[in-house]
Design a protein around this motif. Structure first.
Motif, PDB file in Angstrom:
ATOM      1  N   THR A  35       0.851  -1.192   0.000  1.00 10.89           N
ATOM      2  CA  THR A  35       0.000   0.000   0.000  1.00 10.89           C
ATOM      3  C   THR A  35       0.886   1.242   0.000  1.00 10.89           C
ATOM      4  O   THR A  35       2.096   1.134   0.218  1.00 10.89           O
ATOM      5  CB  THR A  35      -0.909   0.031   1.249  1.00 10.89           C
ATOM      6  N   PRO A  36       0.313   2.422  -0.213  1.00  9.80           N
ATOM      7  CA  PRO A  36       1.111   3.647  -0.133  1.00  9.80           C
ATOM      8  C   PRO A  36       1.732   3.863   1.253  1.00  9.80           C
ATOM      9  O   PRO A  36       2.745   4.536   1.381  1.00  9.80           O
ATOM     10  CB  PRO A  36       0.104   4.758  -0.451  1.00  9.80           C
ATOM     11  N   LYS A  37       1.138   3.251   2.277  1.00 10.20           N
ATOM     12  CA  LYS A  37       1.661   3.406   3.642  1.00 10.20           C
ATOM     13  C   LYS A  37       2.747   2.401   3.986  1.00 10.20           C
ATOM     14  O   LYS A  37       3.429   2.540   4.992  1.00 10.20           O
ATOM     15  CB  LYS A  37       0.531   3.284   4.658  1.00 10.20           C
ATOM     16  N   GLY A  38       2.907   1.353   3.197  1.00 13.36           N
ATOM     17  CA  GLY A  38       3.942   0.362   3.471  1.00 13.36           C
ATOM     18  C   GLY A  38       3.528  -1.032   3.032  1.00 13.36           C
ATOM     19  O   GLY A  38       2.640  -1.215   2.202  1.00 13.36           O
ATOM     20  N   TYR A  39       4.181  -2.018   3.632  1.00 10.52           N
ATOM     21  CA  TYR A  39       3.967  -3.421   3.292  1.00 10.52           C
ATOM     22  C   TYR A  39       3.055  -4.059   4.333  1.00 10.52           C
ATOM     23  O   TYR A  39       3.291  -3.924   5.531  1.00 10.52           O
ATOM     24  CB  TYR A  39       5.302  -4.168   3.256  1.00 10.52           C
ATOM     25  N   VAL A  40       2.036  -4.775   3.877  1.00  7.01           N
ATOM     26  CA  VAL A  40       1.146  -5.478   4.783  1.00  7.01           C
ATOM     27  C   VAL A  40       1.711  -6.886   4.970  1.00  7.01           C
ATOM     28  O   VAL A  40       1.880  -7.631   3.999  1.00  7.01           O
ATOM     29  CB  VAL A  40      -0.301  -5.537   4.235  1.00  7.01           C
ATOM     30  N   VAL A  41       2.024  -7.216   6.224  1.00  7.85           N
ATOM     31  CA  VAL A  41       2.605  -8.511   6.568  1.00  7.85           C
ATOM     32  C   VAL A  41       1.826  -9.105   7.740  1.00  7.85           C
ATOM     33  O   VAL A  41       1.025  -8.421   8.373  1.00  7.85           O
ATOM     34  CB  VAL A  41       4.099  -8.387   6.936  1.00  7.85           C
ATOM     35  N   LEU A  42       2.094 -10.367   8.030  1.00  4.42           N
ATOM     36  CA  LEU A  42       1.522 -11.008   9.207  1.00  4.42           C
ATOM     37  C   LEU A  42       2.525 -10.918  10.349  1.00  4.42           C
ATOM     38  O   LEU A  42       3.692 -11.269  10.179  1.00  4.42           O
ATOM     39  CB  LEU A  42       1.203 -12.478   8.922  1.00  4.42           C
ATOM     40  N   ASP A  43       2.066 -10.455  11.518  1.00  5.26           N
ATOM     41  CA  ASP A  43       2.951 -10.456  12.675  1.00  5.26           C
ATOM     42  C   ASP A  43       2.967 -11.860  13.276  1.00  5.26           C
ATOM     43  O   ASP A  43       2.311 -12.768  12.780  1.00  5.26           O
ATOM     44  CB  ASP A  43       2.554  -9.373  13.695  1.00  5.26           C
ATOM     45  N   ARG A  44       3.709 -12.061  14.359  1.00  3.79           N
ATOM     46  CA  ARG A  44       3.857 -13.411  14.904  1.00  3.79           C
ATOM     47  C   ARG A  44       2.574 -13.947  15.516  1.00  3.79           C
ATOM     48  O   ARG A  44       2.449 -15.144  15.747  1.00  3.79           O
ATOM     49  CB  ARG A  44       5.011 -13.484  15.890  1.00  3.79           C
ATOM     50  N   ALA A  45       1.597 -13.087  15.776  1.00  6.29           N
ATOM     51  CA  ALA A  45       0.297 -13.529  16.286  1.00  6.29           C
ATOM     52  C   ALA A  45      -0.680 -13.824  15.148  1.00  6.29           C
ATOM     53  O   ALA A  45      -1.792 -14.265  15.380  1.00  6.29           O
ATOM     54  CB  ALA A  45      -0.279 -12.472  17.210  1.00  6.29           C
ATOM     55  N   GLY A  46      -0.263 -13.553  13.898  1.00  7.78           N
ATOM     56  CA  GLY A  46      -1.115 -13.816  12.747  1.00  7.78           C
ATOM     57  C   GLY A  46      -1.967 -12.636  12.326  1.00  7.78           C
ATOM     58  O   GLY A  46      -2.791 -12.760  11.427  1.00  7.78           O
ATOM     59  N   SER A  47      -1.772 -11.471  12.957  1.00  8.35           N
ATOM     60  CA  SER A  47      -2.524 -10.275  12.591  1.00  8.35           C
ATOM     61  C   SER A  47      -1.812  -9.526  11.468  1.00  8.35           C
ATOM     62  O   SER A  47      -0.581  -9.511  11.414  1.00  8.35           O
ATOM     63  CB  SER A  47      -2.657  -9.346  13.793  1.00  8.35           C
ATOM     64  N   GLU A  48      -2.577  -8.896  10.604  1.00  3.17           N
ATOM     65  CA  GLU A  48      -1.987  -8.099   9.533  1.00  3.17           C
ATOM     66  C   GLU A  48      -1.526  -6.754  10.077  1.00  3.17           C
ATOM     67  O   GLU A  48      -2.232  -6.117  10.855  1.00  3.17           O
ATOM     68  CB  GLU A  48      -2.994  -7.880   8.405  1.00  3.17           C
ATOM     69  N   ARG A  49      -0.344  -6.341   9.671  1.00  3.48           N
ATOM     70  CA  ARG A  49       0.220  -5.046  10.069  1.00  3.48           C
ATOM     71  C   ARG A  49       0.858  -4.405   8.857  1.00  3.48           C
ATOM     72  O   ARG A  49       1.471  -5.071   8.033  1.00  3.48           O
ATOM     73  CB  ARG A  49       1.280  -5.217  11.143  1.00  3.48           C
ATOM     74  N   THR A  50       0.731  -3.093   8.754  1.00  6.35           N
ATOM     75  CA  THR A  50       1.396  -2.341   7.696  1.00  6.35           C
ATOM     76  C   THR A  50       2.684  -1.795   8.272  1.00  6.35           C
ATOM     77  O   THR A  50       2.668  -1.062   9.268  1.00  6.35           O
ATOM     78  CB  THR A  50       0.497  -1.195   7.200  1.00  6.35           C
ATOM     79  N   ILE A  51       3.807  -2.180   7.665  1.00 12.17           N
ATOM     80  CA  ILE A  51       5.116  -1.818   8.198  1.00 12.17           C
ATOM     81  C   ILE A  51       6.021  -1.295   7.091  1.00 12.17           C
ATOM     82  O   ILE A  51       5.700  -1.404   5.913  1.00 12.17           O
ATOM     83  CB  ILE A  51       5.775  -3.007   8.928  1.00 12.17           C
ATOM     84  N   GLN A  52       7.170  -0.771   7.480  1.00  7.07           N
ATOM     85  CA  GLN A  52       8.161  -0.251   6.547  1.00  7.07           C
ATOM     86  C   GLN A  52       9.310  -1.248   6.397  1.00  7.07           C
ATOM     87  O   GLN A  52       9.506  -2.119   7.235  1.00  7.07           O
ATOM     88  CB  GLN A  52       8.713   1.083   7.053  1.00  7.07           C
ATOM     89  N   CYS A  53      10.075  -1.067   5.344  1.00 10.58           N
ATOM     90  CA  CYS A  53      11.276  -1.870   5.101  1.00 10.58           C
ATOM     91  C   CYS A  53      12.483  -0.995   5.389  1.00 10.58           C
ATOM     92  O   CYS A  53      12.554   0.154   4.945  1.00 10.58           O
ATOM     93  CB  CYS A  53      11.308  -2.349   3.656  1.00 10.58           C
ATOM     94  N   CYS A  54      13.453  -1.526   6.138  1.00 13.82           N
ATOM     95  CA  CYS A  54      14.646  -0.736   6.465  1.00 13.82           C
ATOM     96  C   CYS A  54      15.822  -1.069   5.553  1.00 13.82           C
ATOM     97  O   CYS A  54      16.931  -0.600   5.783  1.00 13.82           O
ATOM     98  CB  CYS A  54      15.022  -0.942   7.929  1.00 13.82           C
TER      99      CYS A  54
END
Length: 96
Positions: A35-54
């Motif tokens: 998305t324009p806000k970042g990458y949607v990934v699954l966290d370790r609990a299985g929830s979707e999160r939008t995060i950045q790449c370093c």
């Protein structure tokens, strides 16, 4: 006697688990969406999160396997810290 031993083991496990929260946690995930806000990934609990790449100068794609890091167990600071396998970006190749 077993009850006391069980309580001691529970206390030790609790202390270890609490200490582990204060460490960086790195785990494998997958890019589900971009998305324009970042990458949607699954966290370790299985929830979707939008995060950045370093990782500078890299192009990631949907379905790609990645490494995600939670600094000090803080979910609000998670980011992509590595790529599993090859990338399609020419900058990821070694230059001779």
């Amino acid at each position: 006697m077993n009850n006391i031993a069980d309580e001691i083991l529970k206390t030790i496990k609790y202390a270890i688990d609490r200490k582990a929260v204060n460490c960086d946690i790195t785990y494998e995930s997958i890019i589900k969406e971009i998305t324009p806000k970042g990458y949607v990934v699954l966290d370790r609990a299985g929830s979707e999160r939008t995060i950045q790449c370093c990782i500078p100068g890299i192009t990631l794609r949907i379905g790609q396997s990645i490494w995600v890091k939670e600094p000090m167990g803080k979910l609000n600071k998670i980011h992509i810290c590595g790529v599993i396998g090859n990338t399609s970006n020419s900058n990821s190749r070694r230059r001779k």
